[in-house]
Write an enzyme that holds these catalytic residues in place. Structure first.
Site, PDB file in Angstrom:
ATOM      1  N   GLY A 227       1.403   5.338  -2.570  1.00  0.00           N
ATOM      2  CA  GLY A 227       0.452   4.895  -1.554  1.00  0.00           C
ATOM      3  C   GLY A 227      -0.804   4.351  -2.187  1.00  0.00           C
ATOM      4  O   GLY A 227      -0.823   4.049  -3.381  1.00  0.00           O
ATOM      5  N   ASN A 228      -1.859   4.210  -1.384  1.00  0.00           N
ATOM      6  CA  ASN A 228      -3.131   3.718  -1.921  1.00  0.00           C
ATOM      7  C   ASN A 228      -4.279   4.355  -1.157  1.00  0.00           C
ATOM      8  O   ASN A 228      -4.065   5.129  -0.233  1.00  0.00           O
ATOM      9  CB  ASN A 228      -3.168   2.184  -1.866  1.00  0.00           C
ATOM     10  N   ARG A 229      -5.493   4.015  -1.546  1.00  0.00           N
ATOM     11  CA  ARG A 229      -6.676   4.721  -1.044  1.00  0.00           C
ATOM     12  C   ARG A 229      -7.210   4.202   0.294  1.00  0.00           C
ATOM     13  O   ARG A 229      -8.226   4.679   0.773  1.00  0.00           O
ATOM     14  CB  ARG A 229      -7.820   4.585  -2.048  1.00  0.00           C
ATOM     15  N   SER A 230      -6.577   3.203   0.878  1.00  0.00           N
ATOM     16  CA  SER A 230      -7.155   2.626   2.093  1.00  0.00           C
ATOM     17  C   SER A 230      -7.148   3.642   3.236  1.00  0.00           C
ATOM     18  O   SER A 230      -6.160   4.326   3.470  1.00  0.00           O
ATOM     19  CB  SER A 230      -6.354   1.386   2.505  1.00  0.00           C
TER      20      SER A 230
END
Ligand code: CTP
Length: 427
Positions: A227-230
């Site tokens: 995933g990512n930090r958004s």
């Protein structure tokens, strides 16, 4: 944005808000909305209809607002309230707005204090309808809503879910906190337009916009993902501001833990491929598409159906395959002629070039009309300048060579500049 994480207050002078309440079961939720307005510093005059008082009594409205409450044009006639209340308001919010109230407002009837107030108000008007699905979908209501929107009023689509009794469907009043945020955005808009209602405030009326928000998650197995930090804050701010300007909003939301903005149609997705399908479906009849989501470029080549177990052997290297580039595909296909497509560029800058150098190259690569270039590096305290922050700064690059810097400020302020630039390219 959640109330507790960031309880927004009115900026500037204390606004005068009229809270109109019509006779539906959701009238009790308007008490919570009233509290939010007064806590935020607004002066609120509640104007219920006679039938609203069958659900919540005048004493409750008077105690919570600290102001007198009447329903009839024949109360306190010497003060000419049916004219004064509307004339002096900075914003009129009708929540809940029943099918009957919408019909009266569309027809211009003025047989009680609320409908009289609606006819005399020159400020923005926000309707938050709530009713049974059959009533909301009836051609009469559909036409009344279209009439009110055409005249510059903001009419929020109701939320979907449990209605009175056992029914479910579109017709629920959006959460009071989200109606409050919609009102806040509308007051900000109208302050910029000199307090007037109409075309300048609701300049996206009749426009359909699609916004992707959040970050995709690519499963490795049933419990793990890439995933990512958004967090979705920027995409949700875009939705809130577009709604306050009268747009119809489809929000394609990838793994976001924020409440639904009042009036938005929210489509939940998980992976990049889900997001592509949802965005392409909604983009077919959209005027503007904004790709604010952080989409994973790669996904595990072989996601496992069962949890990957720890073993004594060294782990296999993770094989990845490329995900679709949704923005580039949209720009190549252009699902609708004349559509404006906006991308975001999350950049940190490196030895190969600055944040802006990378942004300019990305604009050419993706072929979008506008590219919002964000510096996503860390600030002096090591915190991300964009992810999870209520503020953002950007330079917006146009395919026509324009470069619009936007100073650090609330994500809603950056959103409004994006809508201004998109609208200029539509008209
Ligand atoms: N985007 C997309 N599909 C992808 C990757 C990104 O639609 N598979 C979109 C994002 O929503 C954003 C824009 O493309 O609007 C740029 O995203 P960004 O992550 O900055 O760029 P990438 O294309 O991933 O390029 P790079 O990672 O090399 O900077």
């Amino acid at each position: 944005m959640t109330a507790d994480a960031n309880r927004e207050q009115f900026s500037g002078a204390r606004p005068r808000v009229v809270l109109g309440v019509s006779g539906g079961i959701a009238a009790y939720k308007a008490c919570e909305l009233l509290r939010r307005f007064t806590e935020g510093g607004a002066s609120v005059r509640v104007v219920p209809t006679e039938s609203a008082l069958k659900f919540v009594g005048a004493a409750t409205w008077a105690a919570l607002s600290g102001n007198p409450v009447s329903t009839s044009v024949f109360d306190d006639v010497h003060e000419v309230p049916h004219v004064r209340i509307g004339q002096q308001a900075d914003l009129v919010v009708v929540a809940p707005a029943t099918a009957d109230l919408l019909a009266k407002a569309a027809a211009g009837l003025a047989d009680d204090l609320l409908t009289g107030t609606l006819l005399t108000a020159r400020c923005p008007v926000l309707f938050a309808p709530a009713m049974h699905t059959e009533m909301w979908e009836h051609p009469a209501t559909v036409e009344n809503v279209a009439t009110l929107r055409r005249r510059g009023a903001i009419v929020l689509d109701p939320a979907s879910g449990r209605l009175t009794g056992a029914d479910t469907g579109p017709g629920r009043l959006p959460e009071p906190e989200q109606i409050y945020l919609a009102a806040l955005r509308l007051l900000e808009r109208s302050a910029l337009a000199g307090g007037e209602a109409g075309g300048e405030v609701a300049d996206l009326a009749g426009r359909r916009v699609v916004i992707s928000a959040g970050g995709t998650r690519e499963p490795l197995d049933p419990v793990r993902f890439l995933g990512n930090r958004s967090t979705g804050l920027q995409g949700y701010a875009l939705a809130e501001t577009a709604l306050a300007r009268g747009a119809e909003v489809v929000l394609v939301s990838a793994n976001v833990e924020l409440p639904d903005p009042a009036g938005a149609k929210v489509v939940r997705v998980g992976t990049a491929e889900d997001l592509r399908d949802a965005v392409f479906e909604a983009a077919a009849d959209a005027d503007v598409v904004v790709m604010a989501a952080a989409v994973a470029d790669f996904r595990p080549a072989r996601p496992m159906d069962a949890k990957i177990k720890k073993s004594d052997a060294d782990p296999e290297p993770l094989a990845l395959v490329r995900n679709p580039d949704v923005l580039a595909a949209l720009c190549a296909d252009r699902p609708r002629a004349g559509q404006v497509i906006v991308g975001f560029a999350a950049e940190t800058g490196d030895a190969a070039g600055s944040v802006l150098d990378h942004g300019r190259a990305k604009l050419v690569r993706k072929q979008c009309d506008l590219l919002v270039v964000n510096d996503v590096g860390a600030d002096a305290d090591g915190r991300s300048k964009a992810f999870g922050s209520p503020d953002n700064a950007a330079v917006i690059l146009g395919a026509d060579g324009t470069e619009t810097p936007v100073q650090r400020g609330p994500k809603t302020a950056l959103s409004d500049v994006i809508w201004d630039l998109a609208l200029a390219r539509l008209t």
